[in-house]
Design an enzyme around this catalytic site. Structure first.
Site, PDB file in Angstrom:
ATOM      1  N   ILE A  27      -1.293   8.667   0.926  1.00 51.22           N
ATOM      2  CA  ILE A  27      -0.760   9.504  -0.150  1.00 51.22           C
ATOM      3  C   ILE A  27      -1.026   8.861  -1.511  1.00 51.22           C
ATOM      4  CG2 ILE A  27       1.378  10.434  -1.139  1.00 51.22           C
ATOM      5  CD1 ILE A  27       2.360  10.777   1.796  1.00 51.22           C
ATOM      6  N   ASP A  35      13.019  13.305  -2.853  1.00 46.75           N
ATOM      7  CA  ASP A  35      12.799  14.235  -1.732  1.00 46.75           C
ATOM      8  C   ASP A  35      13.386  13.697  -0.430  1.00 46.75           C
ATOM      9  OD1 ASP A  35      11.545  16.590  -0.616  1.00 46.75           O
ATOM     10  OD2 ASP A  35      10.034  15.282   0.285  1.00 46.75           O
ATOM     11  N   GLU A  93      20.172  12.347   5.869  1.00 42.74           N
ATOM     12  CA  GLU A  93      19.813  13.740   5.589  1.00 42.74           C
ATOM     13  C   GLU A  93      20.554  14.659   6.560  1.00 42.74           C
ATOM     14  OE1 GLU A  93      15.520  13.912   5.587  1.00 42.74           O
ATOM     15  OE2 GLU A  93      15.406  12.635   3.800  1.00 42.74           O
ATOM     16  N   HIS A 101      13.543  17.069   1.559  1.00 46.78           N
ATOM     17  CA  HIS A 101      12.490  16.457   2.376  1.00 46.78           C
ATOM     18  C   HIS A 101      11.366  17.465   2.693  1.00 46.78           C
ATOM     19  CE1 HIS A 101      11.783  12.912   5.318  1.00 46.78           C
ATOM     20  NE2 HIS A 101      10.638  13.424   4.926  1.00 46.78           N
ATOM     21  N   GLY A 161       8.370  17.383   0.990  1.00 49.05           N
ATOM     22  CA  GLY A 161       7.104  16.900   0.435  1.00 49.05           C
ATOM     23  C   GLY A 161       5.905  17.363   1.255  1.00 49.05           C
TER      24      GLY A 161
HETATM   25  N1  LIG Z   1       8.378  13.531   1.784  1.00 48.16           N
HETATM   26  C1  LIG Z   1       7.691  13.909   2.829  1.00 48.16           C
HETATM   27  O1  LIG Z   1       7.829  15.019   3.333  1.00 48.16           O
HETATM   28  C2  LIG Z   1       6.686  12.959   3.424  1.00 48.16           C
HETATM   29  C3  LIG Z   1       5.574  13.462   4.095  1.00 48.16           C
HETATM   30  C4  LIG Z   1       4.608  12.558   4.556  1.00 48.16           C
HETATM   31  C5  LIG Z   1       4.812  11.199   4.401  1.00 48.16           C
HETATM   32  N2  LIG Z   1       5.937  10.729   3.805  1.00 48.16           N
HETATM   33  C6  LIG Z   1       6.186   9.297   3.613  1.00 48.16           C
HETATM   34  O2  LIG Z   1       5.341   8.831   2.578  1.00 48.16           O
HETATM   35  C7  LIG Z   1       5.103   7.432   2.737  1.00 48.16           C
HETATM   36  C8  LIG Z   1       3.636   7.121   2.552  1.00 48.16           C
HETATM   37  O3  LIG Z   1       2.870   7.797   3.531  1.00 48.16           O
HETATM   38  P1  LIG Z   1       1.332   7.399   3.752  1.00 48.16           P
HETATM   39  O4  LIG Z   1       0.784   8.322   4.782  1.00 48.16           O
HETATM   40  O5  LIG Z   1       0.656   7.259   2.445  1.00 48.16           O
HETATM   41  O6  LIG Z   1       1.544   5.954   4.388  1.00 48.16           O
HETATM   42  P2  LIG Z   1       0.439   4.798   4.564  1.00 48.16           P
HETATM   43  O7  LIG Z   1       0.912   3.996   5.716  1.00 48.16           O
HETATM   44  O8  LIG Z   1      -0.918   5.385   4.567  1.00 48.16           O
HETATM   45  O9  LIG Z   1       0.587   3.957   3.204  1.00 48.16           O
HETATM   46  C9  LIG Z   1       1.674   3.124   2.929  1.00 48.16           C
HETATM   47  C10 LIG Z   1       1.151   2.009   2.033  1.00 48.16           C
HETATM   48  O10 LIG Z   1       2.276   1.264   1.559  1.00 48.16           O
HETATM   49  C11 LIG Z   1       1.919  -0.111   1.574  1.00 48.16           C
HETATM   50  N3  LIG Z   1       3.161  -0.883   1.566  1.00 48.16           N
HETATM   51  C12 LIG Z   1       4.038  -1.056   2.584  1.00 48.16           C
HETATM   52  N4  LIG Z   1       5.102  -1.765   2.170  1.00 48.16           N
HETATM   53  C13 LIG Z   1       4.894  -2.028   0.856  1.00 48.16           C
HETATM   54  C14 LIG Z   1       5.651  -2.694  -0.130  1.00 48.16           C
HETATM   55  N5  LIG Z   1       6.852  -3.220   0.139  1.00 48.16           N
HETATM   56  N6  LIG Z   1       5.131  -2.802  -1.372  1.00 48.16           N
HETATM   57  C15 LIG Z   1       3.925  -2.260  -1.677  1.00 48.16           C
HETATM   58  N7  LIG Z   1       3.159  -1.615  -0.780  1.00 48.16           N
HETATM   59  C16 LIG Z   1       3.652  -1.482   0.468  1.00 48.16           C
HETATM   60  C17 LIG Z   1       1.077  -0.264   2.805  1.00 48.16           C
HETATM   61  O11 LIG Z   1       0.276  -1.422   2.759  1.00 48.16           O
HETATM   62  C18 LIG Z   1       0.244   1.026   2.755  1.00 48.16           C
HETATM   63  O12 LIG Z   1      -0.944   0.864   2.028  1.00 48.16           O
HETATM   64  C19 LIG Z   1       5.636   7.089   4.136  1.00 48.16           C
HETATM   65  O13 LIG Z   1       6.890   6.464   3.993  1.00 48.16           O
HETATM   66  C20 LIG Z   1       5.802   8.444   4.802  1.00 48.16           C
HETATM   67  O14 LIG Z   1       6.819   8.431   5.762  1.00 48.16           O
HETATM   68  C21 LIG Z   1       6.873  11.592   3.280  1.00 48.16           C
END
Ligand SMILES: NC(=O)c1ccc[n+]([C@@H]2O[C@H](COP(=O)([O-])OP(=O)(O)OC[C@H]3O[C@@H](n4cnc5c(N)ncnc54)[C@H](O)[C@@H]3O)[C@@H](O)[C@H]2O)c1
Length: 411
Positions: free
Chosen positions: A152, A254, A259, A282, A284
């Site tokens: 993301i 979000d 929740e 939630h 997103g």
């Molecule tokens: N709101 C929603 O509906 C929704 C939908 C999809 C995903 N998400 C959430 O969004 C987040 C990101 O998703 P994604 O697919 O990009 O995940 P991803 O695993 O591709 O990316 C996460 C990144 O965060 C980095 N990271 C982890 N801990 C860290 C820290 N303490 N400091 C800095 N960097 C750190 C990791 O190295 C990785 O590059 C997840 O928590 C996922 O659950 C939310």
């Protein structure tokens, strides 16, 4: 004919993909409780669910012959993954299919917060005309700090630059900076320069509470804050305090630590009724397009597993990306306990029965091993029976003409 039971209404595009892979598809609109699920799984080879159905060890014990479980969603906490792996049941999900939807919501909220859009909107709905530029800004030229540069975060980086934002990011892992984005050496460095801070880190346990009073106090005065990642990462009581004292100019949230379980349930949060704070339930990743992507993605992965044995992006089995084979007559897909000597024993058994092995590939994941063997000769039925009976065997499937073209549709 193999049978697929789809619960909780995954996108209908999943059905033709599964039908072409040889499944008769049966649907049930809602989630099922444990006992009902056990009953419904009689005669079923493939189970498709979303987040509302718990697949416990008891369910798997009652139906150890299930071939695969498709989670038509992102998370897989609702499935006992280890118990499934120990029975040779592959689990697939859709880890990336809704990421663009999250990015688009984040972009909308970045602009909305910077223009104080919801403040103006609420005033109008309350019957107040308040035309002012006070506190409203363009996003162009402002600095966006992205914390977590994964699926993301990286997409947001590209879209945000197209809007004229300067992008800085911080990630604990080594990441390639896209476009003109600049990687900061620490979270504190990012917070010190960002006009808008947005969290996109994953939910590993170590991230619990990672954004608390200290981080809010390191942010620029008047910066905005977004969290569309996980609720338990952020100290929302401090966010409330900072919104009320004006040091944070607005927030979009979000995700929440607790929740509500269902639609219509009450929602409590210290962030309710604050100015320039956008709260969403939630959503997103919740768009029609994301649902369609998820339907295609998961059904495609299952189809390839069913027809070609491919465990590409499986959640709980070793990942083998297997090409279709023009010449192999049979593919033997063998999930086993990862103990020394299993592969040697399998090959010795095949050799003793005159099987002509055309190709073989092995992967291991912790206690589980997965070996796929292509055979161009007659099927060595006795060898197959002998391997099926081995102590370390968890699941053996014989696939004829592996990887027919119908299984190739997965995105
Ligand atoms: N709101 C929603 O509906 C929704 C939908 C999809 C995903 N998400 C959430 O969004 C987040 C990101 O998703 P994604 O697919 O990009 O995940 P991803 O695993 O591709 O990316 C996460 C990144 O965060 C980095 N990271 C982890 N801990 C860290 C820290 N303490 N400091 C800095 N960097 C750190 C990791 O190295 C990785 O590059 C997840 O928590 C996922 O659950 C939310």
């Amino acid at each position: 004919m193999a049978r697929a039971l789809l619960l909780e209404n995954p996108h209908p595009d999943a059905d033709p993909i599964l039908s072409r892979a040889g499944f008769e598809v049966v649907r049930h609109p809602g989630a099922l409780g444990e006992d009902d699920l056990i009953e419904a799984l009689a005669g079923v080879d493939l189970l498709g669910i979303r987040s509302g159905t718990q697949v416990t060890e008891r369910v798997l014990d009652a139906h150890p012959g299930l071939t695969a479980i498709g989670a038509f969603c992102i998370g897989t906490n609702q499935i006992d993954l280890r118990a499934a792996a120990r029975r040779g049941i592959a689990v697939f999900n859709a880890p990336f299919s809704n990421t663009r939807s999250v990015v688009e919501l984040a972009v909308a909220e970045i602009i909305a917060l910077t223009r104080r859009l919801t403040v103006r909107d609420k005033a109008m709905h309350a019957g107040t005309w308040d035309k002012t530029s006070s506190g409203s800004h363009e996003v162009r030229g402002r600095t966006l700090g992205i914390v977590g540069y994964g699926n993301i975060g990286t997409q947001l980086s590209v879209v945000a630059e197209a809007l004229g934002l300067r992008v800085v990011f911080y990630d604990t892992a080594e990441k390639l900076a896209l476009g003109n984005a600049h990687r900061t050496g620490s979270l504190a460095e990012l917070l010190a320069v960002s006009d808008i801070v947005t969290l996109h880190v994953d939910g590993r346990p170590g991230n619990a509470g990672m954004f608390d009073r200290r981080q809010f106090e390191q942010m620029k005065h008047g910066a905005a804050f977004l969290n569309l990642s996980r609720g338990f990462l952020v100290d929302y009581a401090t966010l409330r305090e900072k919104i009320l004292d004006g040091s944070i100019s607005g927030a979009a949230v979000d995700v929440f630590p607790n929740e509500p379980r269902g639609n219509g349930d009450p929602f409590e949060s210290e962030l309710r009724n604050l100015p320039n704070v956008i709260l969403t339930p939630h959503v997103g990743g919740s768009t029609q397009e994301a649902q369609e992507n998820i339907g295609h993605f998961v059904a495609g992965k299952i189809a390839k597993y069913a027809n070609a044995g491919s465990t590409d992006l499986a959640v709980n089995l070793p990942r083998l990306s297997l090409p279709a084979s023009d010449s192999a007559r049979y593919r033997i897909a063998f999930v086993h306990r990862n103990t020394p000597g299993v592969l040697a024993l399998v090959n010795q058994t095949f050799a003793e029965h005159g099987a002509n092995i055309e190709g073989q590939i092995l992967g291991t994941l912790g206690e589980i091993g997965y070996v796929v063997t292509d055979i161009s000769s007659e099927l060595p039925r006795e060898a197959v029976a002998a391997v099926s009976e081995m102590e370390d065997t968890l699941r053996l499937r014989v696939l004829a003409r592996p990887g027919s073209s119908d299984a190739d549709e997965d995105e």
